[in-house]
Design a protein around this motif. Structure first.
Motif, PDB file in Angstrom:
ATOM      1  N   ALA A 125      53.705 -11.051  21.028  1.00 20.71           N
ATOM      2  CA  ALA A 125      54.762 -10.989  22.037  1.00 20.71           C
ATOM      3  C   ALA A 125      55.170  -9.547  22.313  1.00 20.71           C
ATOM      4  CB  ALA A 125      55.971 -11.807  21.585  1.00 20.71           C
ATOM      5  N   ALA A 126      55.240  -8.755  21.263  1.00 19.53           N
ATOM      6  CA  ALA A 126      55.669  -7.366  21.432  1.00 19.53           C
ATOM      7  C   ALA A 126      54.684  -6.570  22.278  1.00 19.53           C
ATOM      8  CB  ALA A 126      55.832  -6.708  20.060  1.00 19.53           C
ATOM      9  N   VAL A 127      53.389  -6.863  22.145  1.00 14.21           N
ATOM     10  CA  VAL A 127      52.383  -6.131  22.915  1.00 14.21           C
ATOM     11  C   VAL A 127      52.257  -6.663  24.339  1.00 14.21           C
ATOM     12  CG1 VAL A 127      49.921  -5.543  23.050  1.00 14.21           C
ATOM     13  CG2 VAL A 127      51.066  -5.564  20.828  1.00 14.21           C
ATOM     14  N   LEU A 128      52.328  -7.982  24.508  1.00 15.16           N
ATOM     15  CA  LEU A 128      51.984  -8.596  25.792  1.00 15.16           C
ATOM     16  C   LEU A 128      53.160  -8.778  26.745  1.00 15.16           C
ATOM     17  CD1 LEU A 128      49.473 -11.332  24.568  1.00 15.16           C
ATOM     18  CD2 LEU A 128      48.947  -9.090  25.547  1.00 15.16           C
ATOM     19  N   ASP A 129      54.366  -8.934  26.225  1.00 11.87           N
ATOM     20  CA  ASP A 129      55.513  -9.201  27.093  1.00 11.87           C
ATOM     21  C   ASP A 129      55.916  -7.959  27.887  1.00 11.87           C
ATOM     22  OD1 ASP A 129      55.498 -11.688  25.979  1.00 11.87           O
ATOM     23  OD2 ASP A 129      57.486 -11.561  25.074  1.00 11.87           O
ATOM     24  N   THR A 130      56.160  -8.172  29.173  1.00 11.82           N
ATOM     25  CA  THR A 130      56.692  -7.112  30.030  1.00 11.82           C
ATOM     26  C   THR A 130      57.860  -7.673  30.829  1.00 11.82           C
ATOM     27  OG1 THR A 130      55.343  -7.594  31.988  1.00 11.82           O
ATOM     28  CG2 THR A 130      54.336  -6.208  30.279  1.00 11.82           C
ATOM     29  N   ASP A 131      58.452  -6.837  31.646  1.00 11.38           N
ATOM     30  CA  ASP A 131      59.557  -7.297  32.483  1.00 11.38           C
ATOM     31  C   ASP A 131      59.081  -8.285  33.541  1.00 11.38           C
ATOM     32  OD1 ASP A 131      61.328  -5.733  31.083  1.00 11.38           O
ATOM     33  OD2 ASP A 131      61.252  -4.065  32.517  1.00 11.38           O
ATOM     34  N   THR A 132      57.791  -8.241  33.873  1.00 15.15           N
ATOM     35  CA  THR A 132      57.278  -9.089  34.956  1.00 15.15           C
ATOM     36  C   THR A 132      56.317 -10.169  34.484  1.00 15.15           C
ATOM     37  OG1 THR A 132      55.479  -7.513  35.387  1.00 15.15           O
ATOM     38  CG2 THR A 132      57.528  -7.253  36.654  1.00 15.15           C
ATOM     39  N   HIS A 133      55.914 -10.138  33.228  1.00 17.10           N
ATOM     40  CA  HIS A 133      54.969 -11.157  32.750  1.00 17.10           C
ATOM     41  C   HIS A 133      55.211 -11.489  31.282  1.00 17.10           C
ATOM     42  CE1 HIS A 133      51.355 -13.612  32.585  1.00 17.10           C
ATOM     43  NE2 HIS A 133      51.075 -13.032  31.439  1.00 17.10           N
ATOM     44  N   THR A 134      55.291 -12.782  31.009  1.00 17.59           N
ATOM     45  CA  THR A 134      55.452 -13.281  29.645  1.00 17.59           C
ATOM     46  C   THR A 134      54.526 -14.477  29.467  1.00 17.59           C
ATOM     47  OG1 THR A 134      57.780 -12.644  29.681  1.00 17.59           O
ATOM     48  CG2 THR A 134      57.094 -14.120  27.938  1.00 17.59           C
ATOM     49  N   PRO A 135      53.442 -14.339  28.716  1.00 12.48           N
ATOM     50  CA  PRO A 135      52.501 -15.458  28.581  1.00 12.48           C
ATOM     51  C   PRO A 135      53.001 -16.525  27.614  1.00 12.48           C
ATOM     52  CG  PRO A 135      51.771 -13.618  27.240  1.00 12.48           C
ATOM     53  CD  PRO A 135      52.981 -13.134  27.990  1.00 12.48           C
ATOM     54  N   HIS A 136      52.474 -17.731  27.768  1.00 17.05           N
ATOM     55  CA  HIS A 136      52.671 -18.763  26.760  1.00 17.05           C
ATOM     56  C   HIS A 136      51.871 -18.351  25.522  1.00 17.05           C
ATOM     57  CE1 HIS A 136      54.492 -21.877  29.388  1.00 17.05           C
ATOM     58  NE2 HIS A 136      53.697 -21.394  30.325  1.00 17.05           N
ATOM     59  N   LEU A 137      52.511 -18.301  24.367  1.00 18.66           N
ATOM     60  CA  LEU A 137      51.840 -17.966  23.115  1.00 18.66           C
ATOM     61  C   LEU A 137      51.760 -19.213  22.243  1.00 18.66           C
ATOM     62  CD1 LEU A 137      53.528 -14.542  22.256  1.00 18.66           C
ATOM     63  CD2 LEU A 137      51.348 -14.929  23.441  1.00 18.66           C
ATOM     64  N   TRP A 138      50.548 -19.590  21.860  1.00 21.12           N
ATOM     65  CA  TRP A 138      50.324 -20.747  21.004  1.00 21.12           C
ATOM     66  C   TRP A 138      49.572 -20.310  19.754  1.00 21.12           C
ATOM     67  CZ3 TRP A 138      50.415 -26.367  22.315  1.00 21.12           C
ATOM     68  CH2 TRP A 138      51.277 -26.630  23.376  1.00 21.12           C
TER      69      TRP A 138
END
Length: 294
Positions: A125-138
């Motif tokens: 989450a720390a690497v992938l999350d941005t202000d414009t994109h947040t992926p589903h993490l499973w």
């Protein structure tokens, strides 16, 4: 980069559904078939199906998978697109995260293998999350240690759900891959996930030519409480979608239960000769809310 314990809201408004298909990322000739299948989630795999020497190639082709123009021929909605990365505790896993963070079109879903602690999800989450994109993490739950620490893993606020990884689990334990040998693990995964309010998806069925066996295992998984099941070939997806979708008989029964609840004022009553009460009412409302889009 700071790690956070704040809950996340994935950018993709659709929630990952029942049928997940996974395709080796270097096999770009298979992309159209996977994306035009009946799957709700389509993943490019850059983990177990890819040799160590081909990991960078897999990252590049996985980016093409996420950005692939499907020219969709089948009915239904587009599947959510994503990637199964390598374990975040490995160099390849860290390289995967950095690569995904730089893609022009971001993955909707990221499946993280070999998860054995909530920290693995937090790192992603720390690497992938941005202000414009947040992926589903499973999280892929596929080791005895993950099973032992599952309550802490599913409590992670960054986690969307879990997938059971039967092949690695059986290999680590030295047990069979059949239903009975893995029943305890499956029951633990689906029960602990449900206690945290997280959905669980069952492992794929690996015999590509045994669709009857696939159907039986999928029906068992549905009865156990799994949201859905993985597929390793597009022809499996149609069977899984049929099994995990509420049948007309289930829908009709749920409507009869809700009607009986209303007539009884919420008290114990009977439907089709069965004594029913509050737990049955709740299950019927959940099913109808899903079917009716409420």
């Amino acid at each position: 980069m700071s790690l956070t314990t704040e809950p996340r809201t994935p950018t993709a408004t659709a929630r990952p559904g029942r049928v997940w298909i996974i395709t080796p990322a270097p096999r770009h000739e298979r992309f159209a078939a996977a994306l035009n299948s009946d799957a709700h989630v389509a993943l490019a795999d850059i983990e177990d199906s890819v040799a160590a020497a081909d990991k960078q190639l897999a990252r590049d082709t996985a980016s093409r998978f996420v950005d692939h123009d499907t020219n969709r021929t089948s009915g239904g909605a587009e599947p959510l697109r994503g990637v199964r990365i390598n374990a975040v505790t490995t160099r390849d896993g860290l390289a995967d995260l950095l690569a995904l963070a730089g893609w022009q079109r971001r993955a909707d879903v990221v499946l993280i293998p070999k998860v054995e602690a909530a920290r693995d999800i937090e790192i992603a989450a720390a690497v992938l999350d941005t202000d414009t994109h947040t992926p589903h993490l499973w999280a892929l739950i596929e080791t005895p240690r993950a099973l032992a620490d599952l309550p802490a893993i599913v409590a992670a606020p960054w986690l969307g759900g879990v997938v059971f990884g039967s092949a690695d689990y059986a290999a680590t334990l030295g047990c069979g891959l059949d239903w009975n040998s893995l029943l305890h693990a499956r029951t633990t995964v689906v029960t602990v996930a449900a206690a945290a309010g997280k959905p669980a998806v069952d492992a794929p069925y690996f015999d590509l030519d045994d669709l009857d066996g696939l159907r039986r295992e999928a029906e068992n998984a549905k009865r156990l409480g799994f949201l859905g099941k993985g597929a390793v070939h597009p022809r499996q997806a149609e069977v899984l979608r049929e099994v995990f979708a509420p049948s007309q008989a289930e829908i009709d029964h749920a409507r009869a239960v809700v009607a009986a609840e209303t007539a009884s004022g919420g008290g114990i009553t009977r439907v089709d000769g069965q004594m029913i009460g509050t737990p049955f009412f709740s299950a019927a409302h959940r099913l109808l809310a899903e079917v009716d889009g409420r």
